[in-house]
Design an enzyme around this catalytic site. Structure first.
Site, PDB file in Angstrom:
ATOM      1  N   LYS A 182       0.838  -1.202   0.000  1.00  0.00           N
ATOM      2  CA  LYS A 182       0.000   0.000   0.000  1.00  0.00           C
ATOM      3  C   LYS A 182       0.872   1.252   0.000  1.00  0.00           C
ATOM      4  O   LYS A 182       0.599   2.217  -0.712  1.00  0.00           O
ATOM      5  CB  LYS A 182      -0.948  -0.030   1.210  1.00  0.00           C
ATOM      6  CG  LYS A 182      -2.054  -1.061   1.049  1.00  0.00           C
ATOM      7  CD  LYS A 182      -2.820  -1.349   2.319  1.00  0.00           C
ATOM      8  CE  LYS A 182      -3.802  -2.500   2.077  1.00  0.00           C
ATOM      9  NZ  LYS A 182      -4.496  -2.952   3.290  1.00  0.00           N
TER      10      LYS A 182
ATOM     11  N   GLN B  82      -4.500  -1.747   9.639  1.00  0.00           N
ATOM     12  CA  GLN B  82      -4.435  -3.054   8.981  1.00  0.00           C
ATOM     13  C   GLN B  82      -5.054  -4.125   9.878  1.00  0.00           C
ATOM     14  O   GLN B  82      -4.671  -4.280  11.037  1.00  0.00           O
ATOM     15  CB  GLN B  82      -2.962  -3.400   8.670  1.00  0.00           C
ATOM     16  CG  GLN B  82      -2.785  -4.673   7.871  1.00  0.00           C
ATOM     17  CD  GLN B  82      -3.391  -4.594   6.462  1.00  0.00           C
ATOM     18  OE1 GLN B  82      -3.259  -3.591   5.760  1.00  0.00           O
ATOM     19  NE2 GLN B  82      -4.081  -5.652   6.050  1.00  0.00           N
TER      20      GLN B  82
ATOM     21  N   ASP C  92     -10.917   3.029   4.533  1.00  0.00           N
ATOM     22  CA  ASP C  92     -11.238   1.610   4.375  1.00  0.00           C
ATOM     23  C   ASP C  92     -12.754   1.384   4.359  1.00  0.00           C
ATOM     24  O   ASP C  92     -13.226   0.305   4.000  1.00  0.00           O
ATOM     25  CB  ASP C  92     -10.615   0.797   5.530  1.00  0.00           C
ATOM     26  CG  ASP C  92      -9.518  -0.131   5.043  1.00  0.00           C
ATOM     27  OD1 ASP C  92      -9.422  -0.334   3.810  1.00  0.00           O
ATOM     28  OD2 ASP C  92      -8.776  -0.666   5.883  1.00  0.00           O
TER      29      ASP C  92
END
Ligand code: NDP
Length: 294
Positions: free
Chosen positions: A54, A98, A121
């Site tokens: 990422k 994450q 997200d």
């Protein structure tokens, strides 16, 4: 006739180039670039790899990334303090925690602490709630589901009025992708581990999204001729011929399905590359909104 292969790698590369241009325009007009904070807790190899990918993708698009690598035994309180600090940092437009987090951390509480405007997200309960309601647009849509829809759109596959079947109902993939298909006027069926006669359900699908995590579970004779098949599954299976000792396969038996389907994503190289592209898109959109707010 063999199915058209939906090349997620190529589509994601196009999108990443579009984002790079948006970022360059933003830098020129405002002297600012989007910023993404990544929060990695502990030392899971897979999570480390995802975060590294990422950050690399951010750098290629001109997006600044701020890495926070935290010890696996960090307390809930300290992790919340990190998130709150990022919420207050004007250089950070998106916050990515994450997953999965260690067992002693309440991940719902952490995700809910992320500022709604920085939830790139799309897992904040309010964003998920808005996604589930009619005419209430969420600020962000989760990246993998958004990537699935983008693959259909950019492949010219009509969604409205068609039968869509989603296999899986997880918060991360199945449920949000089902909501997106419904909002796009598909007639929707969601299947899961208790569904009776899965093959019969799948045979109804003009559009099939498989997100179960079971290697090659969907067989070719389950597929309706001409259907569009989006295979989200990523499963490692033993393979003595591969130098790594394993290879990755989807939830759909690709070689069988491509003989029947109209279009199909490969694994790898289908949905996977789209997830990161959508994260970059969400981060750039977050920065644009922050600039608009002044
Ligand atoms: P989860 O394990 O959270 O959910 C799996 C879903 O599949 C559940 O709803 C479960 O049903 C259902 N299911 C499991 N077994 C069966 C079965 N035999 N028949 C019918 N339904 C079944 O997985 P995720 O949603 O997180 O991930 C799904 C797959 O997608 C995985 O392979 C994962 O690696 C991959 N993935 C890929 C991403 C990418 O970027 N390409 C991103 C995220 C995930 P129930 O609810 O009843 O338990």
């Amino acid at each position: 006739m063999k199915a058209k292969i939906i090349d997620g790698k190529a589509i994601a590369a196009t999108i990443r180039e579009e984002i790079r241009q948006d970022v360059a325009r933003m830098r020129e007009a405002h002297g600012r670039v989007p910023g993404l904070a990544t929060v990695l807790v502990g030392a899971r190899k897979d999570s480390e790899t995802y975060v590294r990918m990422k950050k690399k993708a951010c750098a290629e698009a001109g997006i600044e990334s701020f890495g926070h690598e935290l010890p696996g035994d960090i307390s809930q309180e300290d992790l919340l303090a990190v998130v709150k600090g990022l919420n207050a940092d004007p250089a950070v437009h998106g916050i990515l925690v994450q997953l999965p987090l260690p067992d002693h951390i309440d991940d719902e509480a952490i995700l809910a602490a992320i500022s709604l405007e920085k939830d790139v997200d799309g897992f904040h309960p309010l964003n998920i709630g808005r996604l589930s309601m009619k005419r209430r647009d969420p600020l962000f849509v989760p990246c993998t589901p958004k990537g699935c829809i983008e693959l259909l759109d950019r492949s010219g596959i009509e969604i409205s009025g068609r039968n869509a079947v989603v296999l899986g109902r997880s918060n991360i993939v199945g449920l949000p992708v089902a909501m997106l298909l419904l909002h796009r006027n598909a007639t929707l069926t969601v299947c899961h581990s208790r569904t009776a006669d899965l093959p019969a359900m799948v045979r109804q699908a003009d559009i099939l999204v498989a997100a179960v995590g079971r290697p090659e579970m969907v067989r070719g004779d389950w597929i309706k001729p001409g259907a569009a098949v989006i295979d989200v599954g990523v499963n490692a299976v033993d393979d003595a011929d591969d130098p790594r000792g394993y290879r990755l396969v989807g939830d759909v038996a690709f070689d069988e399905a491509r003989e029947v389907a109209g279009a199909i994503t490969p694994v790898p190289g289908g949905v996977g590359p789209m997830t990161i592209a959508m994260l970059l898109r969400n981060t750039t959109d977050a920065a644009a909104r922050a600039l608009d707010r002044g």
